[in-house]
Design a protein around this motif. Structure first.
Motif, PDB file in Angstrom:
ATOM      1  N   THR A 377       0.704  -1.184   0.051  1.00 23.07           N
ATOM      2  CA  THR A 377       0.038   0.128  -0.031  1.00 23.07           C
ATOM      3  C   THR A 377       0.932   1.135  -0.062  1.00 23.07           C
ATOM      4  OG1 THR A 377      -1.638  -1.317   1.214  1.00 23.07           O
ATOM      5  CG2 THR A 377      -1.771   1.155   1.228  1.00 23.07           C
ATOM      6  N   ARG A 378       1.950   1.192   0.951  1.00 21.24           N
ATOM      7  CA  ARG A 378       2.720   2.355   0.966  1.00 21.24           C
ATOM      8  C   ARG A 378       3.702   2.665  -0.180  1.00 21.24           C
ATOM      9  NH1 ARG A 378       4.920   3.220   7.232  1.00 21.24           N
ATOM     10  NH2 ARG A 378       2.859   3.234   7.903  1.00 21.24           N
ATOM     11  N   TRP A 379       4.082   1.650  -0.800  1.00 22.47           N
ATOM     12  CA  TRP A 379       4.710   1.914  -2.252  1.00 22.47           C
ATOM     13  C   TRP A 379       3.881   2.257  -3.353  1.00 22.47           C
ATOM     14  CZ3 TRP A 379       9.701   2.527  -3.937  1.00 22.47           C
ATOM     15  CH2 TRP A 379      10.608   2.315  -3.000  1.00 22.47           C
ATOM     16  N   MET A 384       2.137   6.822  -6.766  1.00 22.12           N
ATOM     17  CA  MET A 384       1.365   7.870  -7.307  1.00 22.12           C
ATOM     18  C   MET A 384       1.637   9.191  -6.821  1.00 22.12           C
ATOM     19  SD  MET A 384      -2.217   5.947  -6.243  1.00 22.12           S
ATOM     20  CE  MET A 384      -3.363   7.421  -6.448  1.00 22.12           C
ATOM     21  N   ALA A 385       2.282   9.549  -5.720  1.00 22.52           N
ATOM     22  CA  ALA A 385       2.729  10.822  -5.441  1.00 22.52           C
ATOM     23  C   ALA A 385       3.841  11.235  -6.225  1.00 22.52           C
ATOM     24  CB  ALA A 385       3.363  10.918  -3.938  1.00 22.52           C
ATOM     25  N   PRO A 413      10.931  -1.963  -0.886  1.00 21.75           N
ATOM     26  CA  PRO A 413      12.024  -1.835   0.279  1.00 21.75           C
ATOM     27  C   PRO A 413      11.678  -0.941   1.515  1.00 21.75           C
ATOM     28  CG  PRO A 413      13.030  -1.574  -1.836  1.00 21.75           C
ATOM     29  CD  PRO A 413      11.463  -1.428  -2.121  1.00 21.75           C
ATOM     30  N   ALA A 414      12.475  -1.118   2.649  1.00 20.88           N
ATOM     31  CA  ALA A 414      12.105  -0.559   3.802  1.00 20.88           C
ATOM     32  C   ALA A 414      12.357   1.025   3.607  1.00 20.88           C
ATOM     33  CB  ALA A 414      12.851  -1.115   4.939  1.00 20.88           C
ATOM     34  N   PHE A 415      13.339   1.295   2.634  1.00 23.71           N
ATOM     35  CA  PHE A 415      13.548   2.867   2.108  1.00 23.71           C
ATOM     36  C   PHE A 415      13.257   3.185   1.008  1.00 23.71           C
ATOM     37  CE2 PHE A 415      16.733   1.316   5.309  1.00 23.71           C
ATOM     38  CZ  PHE A 415      16.451   2.267   6.251  1.00 23.71           C
ATOM     39  N   ALA A 416      12.799   4.153   0.576  1.00 23.38           N
ATOM     40  CA  ALA A 416      12.389   4.882  -0.851  1.00 23.38           C
ATOM     41  C   ALA A 416      13.986   5.580  -1.271  1.00 23.38           C
ATOM     42  CB  ALA A 416      11.541   5.682  -0.997  1.00 23.38           C
ATOM     43  N   TRP A 417      14.352   5.285  -2.218  1.00 25.93           N
ATOM     44  CA  TRP A 417      15.808   5.985  -2.853  1.00 25.93           C
ATOM     45  C   TRP A 417      15.306   6.972  -3.877  1.00 25.93           C
ATOM     46  CZ3 TRP A 417      20.291   7.028  -1.088  1.00 25.93           C
ATOM     47  CH2 TRP A 417      21.334   7.159  -1.939  1.00 25.93           C
ATOM     48  N   LEU A 418      15.023   8.098  -3.206  1.00 26.03           N
ATOM     49  CA  LEU A 418      14.277   9.042  -4.243  1.00 26.03           C
ATOM     50  C   LEU A 418      15.201  10.007  -4.796  1.00 26.03           C
ATOM     51  CD1 LEU A 418      10.881  10.279  -4.118  1.00 26.03           C
ATOM     52  CD2 LEU A 418      12.204  12.190  -2.989  1.00 26.03           C
ATOM     53  N   GLN A 461       0.186   7.746  10.156  1.00 25.84           N
ATOM     54  CA  GLN A 461      -0.118   9.103  10.094  1.00 25.84           C
ATOM     55  C   GLN A 461       0.851   9.782   9.497  1.00 25.84           C
ATOM     56  OE1 GLN A 461      -0.614  10.526  14.233  1.00 25.84           O
ATOM     57  NE2 GLN A 461      -2.519  11.644  13.581  1.00 25.84           N
ATOM     58  N   ASN A 462       2.080   9.572  10.009  1.00 29.05           N
ATOM     59  CA  ASN A 462       3.145  10.305   9.485  1.00 29.05           C
ATOM     60  C   ASN A 462       3.386   9.977   8.099  1.00 29.05           C
ATOM     61  OD1 ASN A 462       3.835  11.305  12.041  1.00 29.05           O
ATOM     62  ND2 ASN A 462       5.118   9.670  12.650  1.00 29.05           N
ATOM     63  N   TYR A 463       3.523   8.698   7.881  1.00 28.04           N
ATOM     64  CA  TYR A 463       3.692   8.293   6.362  1.00 28.04           C
ATOM     65  C   TYR A 463       2.570   9.005   5.372  1.00 28.04           C
ATOM     66  CZ  TYR A 463       4.802   5.724   2.158  1.00 28.04           C
ATOM     67  OH  TYR A 463       4.945   5.457   0.882  1.00 28.04           O
ATOM     68  N   ASN A 464       1.230   9.060   5.746  1.00 24.84           N
ATOM     69  CA  ASN A 464       0.398   9.484   4.956  1.00 24.84           C
ATOM     70  C   ASN A 464       0.690  11.026   4.666  1.00 24.84           C
ATOM     71  OD1 ASN A 464      -1.087   7.167   4.567  1.00 24.84           O
ATOM     72  ND2 ASN A 464      -2.349   7.657   6.566  1.00 24.84           N
ATOM     73  N   LEU A 465       1.179  11.838   5.682  1.00 25.71           N
ATOM     74  CA  LEU A 465       1.163  13.258   5.871  1.00 25.71           C
ATOM     75  C   LEU A 465       2.640  13.536   4.589  1.00 25.71           C
ATOM     76  CD1 LEU A 465       0.176  15.841   6.956  1.00 25.71           C
ATOM     77  CD2 LEU A 465       1.932  15.430   8.813  1.00 25.71           C
TER      78      LEU A 465
END
Lengths: 476, 476
Positions: A377-379, A384-385, A413-418, A461-465
């Protein structure tokens, strides 16, 4: 209290009082720190060593819970990411004394300061464990585990047998590592085990320290942990891709990699190389389990598998007896063993986890299925963002079959490499900080500052923000 | 199992079988290892680093509790004191293959080998905590303490506030240390804090490592912990009495001293000296509390105060803010904090302890009163045994007023520093080993081998057996 009076004049005390009022007003306005601010820096920042205190701000107060002087001098960025309310108050004091300060400026800076739950803590996992309820609760009576020893029949004499049993069982259930004919060494987190491995694998009587390398982008703490004591046994030698020195070396292979999530293999491939495999993220919520890993020295940690970072428990699977003995010796010298309480608690958590994932389990949803869905879900939200914004990119991964979940999926992954894709943005971390998103610059990972690392394991909550903010950054 | 077959031939397997039978027979004869053997070596032997494996014996078996290879190669003396049944079996195999072996020789060596509960564990304290019952029991649910952080308002961000509160309270109750205007840093035992102190106090950019000294006889682990990584920051420089080098240095002051129990002060006393006070034994069961200690950097540990060595919890009281920050940084780099579970458990234990010792407490006997009596009894027994034997001496201490217990008493240290008085005995450790008493030679403490250190904190049964044996060693 004397100390406070030494540090602060009456004028300062007045400013403290004003700042306290501001803090109280903010609270009344229900601008809770937790709700206001994203904090996407990582736990490794805590361990990264080279503290470059760009801004020094000092404050002092007496703690309500103890009589210790509670003075902090903190770096707002580049350095430690731990920050406290005293710090916020100190900044408030300074800001309030500035002429021409607008209300918006003030609130903006205050918001930026409230990032003390940063750290990329694996707090996402709280949800699962709360749902599980009392099954993982542990009870330890006061007369238990007074002794230093846990299992004198084991090379690793401080290893709790119940913990060892549950580690072996978990690897069997998941199928992500071979445990047969391996020694298990427990550590105070995998960070201690990494140092134990360096100690064990370095020649004791070499003329110069052995080189320690890892392919960039590499885990940002490797250099500082390796070099913090200026050891004569080992020395950080940087990016494995550009390592040309003859002779023996240690190569750290993190797979899936921190920060970028890619599956990795060694890159130097010379006869005198010794490999350490950091498999902290080789679990099915993050990546497909393709085969049971079968390396000479493999590191794991509960922080990233079950989310229990506060336990400080990691383990190593070690093929060579002499290496296991030397790693044990390091942990003897360093901390005379590992907390029994945390080992016993970890054993219980791992047991419940394995129970939940055994075929035909009646113990509720499998831990990995639940958290795999969370990560998926998070990925999806992140991609999308990124798409909506148009200014960034994240890695694309090919799908792979997972022997544990029995289906194909792409790594999450546990981290996003943006990456900041706009040409004019060279410092992606600074750019995002300006948008109230705190990240860790690619330069700390031996890479370009056009990249940043973002934790994917914070609370909902933090992730969504965070994704909301990211999606709203558009070309102006 | 494959591994076993690789290591052992059929002949070896037959010998293993014979040895197992011997072991079983010994058990049937009720010659329990615990009852047979004293084990008076110390936990510091685990951490002493320079493993001189005088005898190498190898064995292999598959563990019943896990599928790990459970191979051990052990030193019988001089090196690690942890030994396992596999080792005993291996020795049995070798012995049984020797021609002319007598039954007595065989049993003697077997007895000597069964010393795996050595370690000078503070297991004496189990009795008090069992008596206290459930008051110290801790319950931790599975969703608790997932985060790395404990208290972001503190320099030591991984310090649990409840633990901090109880440490301050305990020092107030006992009156053995000033806590006002100090930073509290928690560590994975005081061993980690000792290393954190070295890291914090060493100049980072000096041309050569700073010298680390302590007056002999000194804690036997100091040299090996200091030098194990060949740090470029600090280096062991031996006995403080003979330290002549100019420039800055760190002096470790252990008071009461390990191994000899004497109250100590610094001995070098030069302007460039930095002092670290190890006050692990400055508690009223061991020594009179004369005044609250007020040094710049003081180390304590639950292992020696409450007896909970398995928790791996120590604390430092630090005057200087920058030093506290650097110590915290070291623990971040080394283990990313300290087990929350053990800190929470330690908080509960300290709370019950303080409750028991507050004036007019209705919580049962004060922990320190109870264990002071235990130690008094043990020292009385020891002095009687020494007197009866006539071959040994132990230190004499003057009585001193204890502000906590409100009376005069002589120190009754956690270790006995025993001297072999007979001129012809140069190696007291070997002499006593021949009498089935395992000790640690004075040479490990930078002193004469006519001395040995003996733990006074083992369980009653073992302690009583030790004094009985000692008293029976008479001039033949």
């Amino acid at each position: 209290m004397e100390k406070i009076f030494r540090v602060f004049s009456l004028k300062h005390l007045l400013l403290v009082s004003i700042a306290l009022n501001v803090s109280l007003i903010l609270r009344v306005m229900n601008l809770s720190e937790k709700e206001i601010l994203n904090s996407w820096s990582q736990e490794e920042e805590l361990a990264k060593g080279h503290v470059s205190n760009n801004r020094h701000l000092s404050s002092s107060s007496s703690s309500s819970s103890s009589s210790f002087a509670n003075t902090r001098i903190e770096a707002e960025d580049g350095g430690e990411k731990v920050i406290n309310l005293d710090h916020v108050i100190a900044v408030a004091i300074i800001m309030l004394s500035l002429p021409g300060l607008t209300k918006t400026d003030f609130i903006d800076v205050m918001l930026l300061m409230f990032f003390f739950q940063c750290s990329g803590d694996p707090t996402m996992y709280e949800k699962y464990w709360q749902q599980v309820g009392d099954k993982t609760t542990i009870v330890i009576p006061g007369w238990q585990s007074l002794s230093y020893f846990s299992d004198v029949s084991n090379i690793c004499w401080f290893l709790e047998p119940d913990f060892a049993k549950e580690v072996v069982r978990l690897h069997r259930v998941v199928g992500n590592a071979i445990t047969e004919n391996r020694h298990l060494v427990v550590g105070t987190g995998s960070t201690q085990l990494f140092q134990a491995a360096l100690y064990a694998l370095s020649p004791q009587d070499a003329l110069e320290p052995i080189s320690v390398v890892s392919a960039a982008p590499f885990y940002s703490s490797y250099p500082s942990i390796t070099d913090c004591l200026k050891s004569g046994l080992y020395k950080w030698a940087g990016d494995a891709h550009s390592f040309k020195k003859d002779g023996p070396y240690i190569e750290l292979v993190t797979s899936p990699n921190n920060p970028d999530g890619f599956v990795r293999q060694s890159v130097v491939n010379r006869s005198e190389g010794i490999l350490v495999h950091d498999l902290a993220y080789y679990w099915p919520q993050y990546t497909s389990i393709s085969f049971p890993a079968d390396h000479d020295l493999m590191l794991f940690t509960v922080s990233k598998s079950t989310g229990h970072a506060g336990m400080r428990i990691g383990w190593a699977l070690v093929k060579d007896t002499e290496v296991a003995k030397k790693m044990t010796k390091y942990i003897e010298l360093n901390t005379i063993g590992v907390s029994k309480d945390s080992q016993l608690r970890a054993a219980k958590v791992l047991k419940v986890l394995s129970n939940s994932c055994e075929p035909n389990s009646s113990e509720g949803e499998c831990f990995f299925e639940f958290n795999h869905r969370q990560m998926a879900t998070r990925w999806k939200q992140l991609r999308m963002a990124v798409q909506k914004s148009g200014l960034f990119s994240v890695p694309e991964f090919p799908p792979q079959f997972c022997t544990f979940l029995g289906r194909d999926f792409k790594p999450q992954p546990a981290f996003a490499w943006l990456k900041c894709e706009q040409e004019e943005i060279d410092d992606c971390e600074s750019f995002l900080r300006g948008k109230k998103i705190l990240t860790r610059s690619g330069r700390h990972f031996g890479f370009s500052s056009k990249y940043v690392r973002i934790s994917m394991l914070d609370r909902d909550q933090n992730y969504n923000l965070f994704v909301e903010r990211l999606s709203n950054i558009i070309i102006s």
